[in-house]
Design a protein around this motif. Sequence first.
Motif: not given
Length: 292
Positions: A14, A60-61, A64, A147, A215, A217, A275-278, A280
């Motif tokens: 990242h 994209k990440d 992943r 994972s 997880t 949200d 993780y807001y966009e995911k 979580i």
Amino acid sequence: MSQIKRVAIVGGTHGNELTGVYLVKKFQQYPNLINRPSWETLLLLGNLKAIAEGKRYIDKDLNRCFSQENLQNSNFLNYEDTRAKEIKQILQPQNQPFVDVIIDLHSTTANMGLTLIFCDMHPFLLRLAAYLTTINSLVKVYINPQSKQGGFLRSVSELGFVIEVGAVAQNVLNAELFQQTEQLIYAILEYFTWYNQGHIPQINNNLTFYEYIGTIDYPRDEQGEIQAMIHPQVQFRDYEPLNPGEPIFRTFADTDILYEGVSTVYPIFINEAAYYEKGIAMHLTQKQQKIV
């Protein structure tokens, strides 16, 4: 298991996690710090464009993009998909030995301290973790079997794992965490040397670790808008127990939302910015012990 012959240290998977980026750059400048006679050490910066732009990713990440589907699909042509294929070729070149170990360096805005993240309960990794937690009480161990199928870089190698450090803001260097991570890497490399020599030190083999449950949200409305924040009693308290009936979120109207689980859990990655966009707000774990 046979001897360790190739070790990869990766930073910048990242692009806005600077601890790993600058540790790899330091090791590139001073390779004597991490080179060992019994194996080859490979240094790699992951998401080069994102590092240059100070972003987590471009399209994209990247962390992943290492699933077999992604790596084998020639139609996936955005930057991170292409970079993942390049990294896979570096780590697992055709007709050459693969890397035995991947150490993927990450940082988090959550208060995770020094955390080792494993995909599974591999005996070698568990014994390594037991050694590291014996010599450094700050080290925590998180095992997330989910994972393994998530396209994470560490899944490319059977002995791939993450060092996750925090709390540190994105695009920020924290000298204390930087130095703690650096010393942890040296301890890991020392353990690998002992392993290759057949002289692993005696340790307390009762390992405490935290195992993934799932997880949670943030509470959201029908439009997906966040309706509550991490509760002040939970914020920055990664690895601390959360009991049924205790506050977990606080709404903007100052109303507490309570945890409705049936047993005590140990949240981690609490309020991780990325993780807001995911969707979580935190990971929930169970605290476990195992003789390794």
